[in-house]
Design a protein around this motif. Structure first.
Motif, PDB file in Angstrom:
ATOM      1  N   SER A 183       0.821  -1.205   0.000  1.00 28.61           N
ATOM      2  CA  SER A 183       0.000   0.000   0.000  1.00 28.61           C
ATOM      3  C   SER A 183       0.860   1.261   0.000  1.00 28.61           C
ATOM      4  CB  SER A 183      -0.950   0.003   1.203  1.00 28.61           C
ATOM      5  OG  SER A 183      -0.255   0.172   2.422  1.00 28.61           O
ATOM      6  N   VAL A 192      -0.530  -7.303   4.552  1.00 26.99           N
ATOM      7  CA  VAL A 192      -1.528  -7.364   3.490  1.00 26.99           C
ATOM      8  C   VAL A 192      -2.462  -6.167   3.704  1.00 26.99           C
ATOM      9  CG1 VAL A 192      -3.204  -8.827   2.311  1.00 26.99           C
ATOM     10  CG2 VAL A 192      -1.344  -9.868   3.610  1.00 26.99           C
ATOM     11  N   LYS A 193      -2.202  -5.115   2.958  1.00 25.23           N
ATOM     12  CA  LYS A 193      -2.935  -3.857   3.154  1.00 25.23           C
ATOM     13  C   LYS A 193      -3.248  -3.257   1.789  1.00 25.23           C
ATOM     14  CE  LYS A 193      -2.305   0.669   5.381  1.00 25.23           C
ATOM     15  NZ  LYS A 193      -1.321   1.463   6.144  1.00 25.23           N
ATOM     16  N   ASP A 194      -4.480  -2.894   1.575  1.00 24.42           N
ATOM     17  CA  ASP A 194      -4.930  -2.420   0.270  1.00 24.42           C
ATOM     18  C   ASP A 194      -4.919  -0.890   0.213  1.00 24.42           C
ATOM     19  OD1 ASP A 194      -5.787  -2.703  -2.327  1.00 24.42           O
ATOM     20  OD2 ASP A 194      -7.516  -3.955  -1.820  1.00 24.42           O
ATOM     21  N   SER A 204      -9.943  -1.159   2.590  1.00 21.26           N
ATOM     22  CA  SER A 204     -10.059  -2.494   3.150  1.00 21.26           C
ATOM     23  C   SER A 204      -9.676  -3.515   2.080  1.00 21.26           C
ATOM     24  CB  SER A 204     -11.499  -2.737   3.612  1.00 21.26           C
ATOM     25  OG  SER A 204     -11.540  -3.295   4.894  1.00 21.26           O
ATOM     26  N   LEU A 205      -9.285  -4.713   2.531  1.00 22.05           N
ATOM     27  CA  LEU A 205      -8.790  -5.719   1.600  1.00 22.05           C
ATOM     28  C   LEU A 205      -9.829  -6.054   0.533  1.00 22.05           C
ATOM     29  CD1 LEU A 205      -6.805  -8.236   3.837  1.00 22.05           C
ATOM     30  CD2 LEU A 205      -5.961  -6.388   2.392  1.00 22.05           C
ATOM     31  N   PHE A 232      -3.183  -8.449  -5.404  1.00 21.70           N
ATOM     32  CA  PHE A 232      -2.690  -9.408  -4.418  1.00 21.70           C
ATOM     33  C   PHE A 232      -2.463 -10.796  -5.010  1.00 21.70           C
ATOM     34  CE2 PHE A 232      -4.413  -6.247  -1.418  1.00 21.70           C
ATOM     35  CZ  PHE A 232      -3.302  -6.111  -0.597  1.00 21.70           C
ATOM     36  N   MET A 250      -2.811  -9.114   7.917  1.00 19.54           N
ATOM     37  CA  MET A 250      -3.671  -8.005   7.546  1.00 19.54           C
ATOM     38  C   MET A 250      -3.390  -6.799   8.429  1.00 19.54           C
ATOM     39  SD  MET A 250      -7.825  -7.543   7.648  1.00 19.54           S
ATOM     40  CE  MET A 250      -7.844  -6.960   9.343  1.00 19.54           C
ATOM     41  N   TRP A 254      -5.286  -3.296   8.839  1.00 16.88           N
ATOM     42  CA  TRP A 254      -6.505  -2.627   8.397  1.00 16.88           C
ATOM     43  C   TRP A 254      -6.398  -1.129   8.642  1.00 16.88           C
ATOM     44  CZ3 TRP A 254      -9.806   0.683  10.692  1.00 16.88           C
ATOM     45  CH2 TRP A 254     -10.965   1.015   9.964  1.00 16.88           C
ATOM     46  N   GLY A 293     -11.222  -9.883   6.185  1.00 15.01           N
ATOM     47  CA  GLY A 293      -9.795 -10.002   5.964  1.00 15.01           C
ATOM     48  C   GLY A 293      -9.243 -11.406   6.035  1.00 15.01           C
ATOM     49  N   ILE A 351      -7.252 -13.289   2.884  1.00 16.22           N
ATOM     50  CA  ILE A 351      -5.871 -13.775   2.911  1.00 16.22           C
ATOM     51  C   ILE A 351      -5.823 -15.274   2.665  1.00 16.22           C
ATOM     52  CG2 ILE A 351      -3.850 -14.114   4.386  1.00 16.22           C
ATOM     53  CD1 ILE A 351      -4.536 -11.433   5.711  1.00 16.22           C
TER      54      ILE A 351
END
Length: 354
Positions: A219, A244-246, A273-274, A281, A299, A301, A315, A319
């Protein structure tokens, strides 16, 4: 290749005054109920994690691990993002960052820095007692106020800033080395280590330290308009942790990557948010798997639109659905034909004189 572990969740954005967000046990039970199997634990809040005790008491650490196991939860890493920030603070930020430190060291940058160093050392020892092999943090920043070259670029200023940053971190990295734990810096705007070039510069100044690594968070790379997939190709050997961050970046005619001092909702680049943002991803998990990353997909958030409760509920499945169980043999093994050297030479049309 190895299968990425997870799903994990970084607890920092979920800690609160009310249950289930006000104790580590209730957070673990909550995370487990959503499908998470790992938690990344901030060490700044003694209600959640007693860093002083964890650094000195094996009993405390063993009891904590046993408690988490009741819920099918493991710790992936301890986090010292706040304390790492305080390792290096430019005077322009002294007042605002004082709020991150205990009252006893506020107003005294030297004492605040020493407190932060002691916190990192305790985190190294606590990680060792917990059987962890990675740790996540921020680098802090001395040069950040000068990131855009106006007044014109001053090479000596940056040389001195990075030399000082390395000087402060090298003894800490050595302690982590003694404890068998990798330090993974989250590359993040606002930190002197915010992209590949700045990480490389720092890495060289700490003599390519074997414990100096990267927390990969796509991100922050997207919002800097970097190629976050090519980044994995460049630095996969140093990537030891994964957020894991959008995020999304939507160009417009009024503001850009600097944000225009606007709220997150109004910015061209913002965290989501994911699954709600633009991060690819599928390709990220594929590349990390290809390169043998075996850490935890965690994750983090931060979304300006969706509620944290909804983000957390979605989330874990997001994942889990992206983790690739690696193959144990090639898909075309069934078609392998035994050959010997003589047959191979014949296939190639090589005529032997012998």
């Amino acid at each position: 290749m190895k299968t990425i572990q997870g799903p994990g969740i970084f607890l920092a954005q979920f800690i609160g005054e009310k249950a289930p967000f006000n104790s580590l046990e209730s957070l673990a039970e909550w995370a487990s109920s959503l499908g998470f199997t790992y938690i990344q634990v901030p060490t700044i809040d003694p209600r959640i994690f007693d860093l002083d005790l964890a650094a000195t008491s094996q009993t405390y650490c063993d009891e904590l691990v046993a408690m988490l196991q009741q819920y099918g939860i493991q710790i992936s890493e301890l986090s010292t993002h706040i304390q790492g920030q305080l390792i290096a603070v430019h005077p322009a930020y002294d007042t605002v960052f004082d709020g991150f430190a205990p009252v006893s060291v506020r107003g005294n940058p030297q004492k605040r820095q020493q407190w932060a160093v002691e916190q990192l050392i305790k985190a190294a020892k606590a990680s060792q007692r917990l059987g962890l092999v990675t740790h996540v943090t921020f680098s802090g920043a001395l040069a950040w106020p000068y990131f855009y070259p106006w007044p014109p670029h001053n090479a000596q200023l940056f040389d001195e800033a990075f030399a000082e940053l390395a000087l402060r971190w090298l003894p800490i990295l050595n302690v982590f080395d003694e404890c068998g734990v990798d330090v993974c810096y989250e590359l993040h705007p606002g930190e002197d280590l915010h992209d590949g070039v700045t990480f490389e510069r720092f890495l060289g100044l700490v003599d390519n330290h074997p414990r100096c690594h990267i927390l990969y968070d796509p991100s922050h790379l997207l919002l800097q308009q970097m190629d976050y997939l090519a980044f994995i190709d460049c630095y996969h050997q140093r990537i030891r942790a994964f957020h894991v961050k959008d995020a999304e970046y939507t160009p417009n005619g009024r503001s850009g990557v600097y944000g225009g001092y606007q709220s997150w909702v109004e910015r061209a680049g913002r965290f989501r948010s994911l699954g709600d943002g633009q991060i690819d991803f599928v390709s990220i998990f594929s590349k990390l798997t290809q390169y043998g990353f075996s850490g935890v997909a965690t994750m983090e958030w931060e979304c300006c639109l969706k509620s944290p409760d909804a983000g957390a509920k979605e989330g874990a499945d997001f994942i889990a659905n992206h983790i690739i169980p690696v193959v144990d043999h090639a898909f075309d093994d069934f078609a392998v034909v035994d050959t010997n050297l003589q047959q191979i030479r014949a296939l190639l049309g090589i005529v032997s004189d012998k």
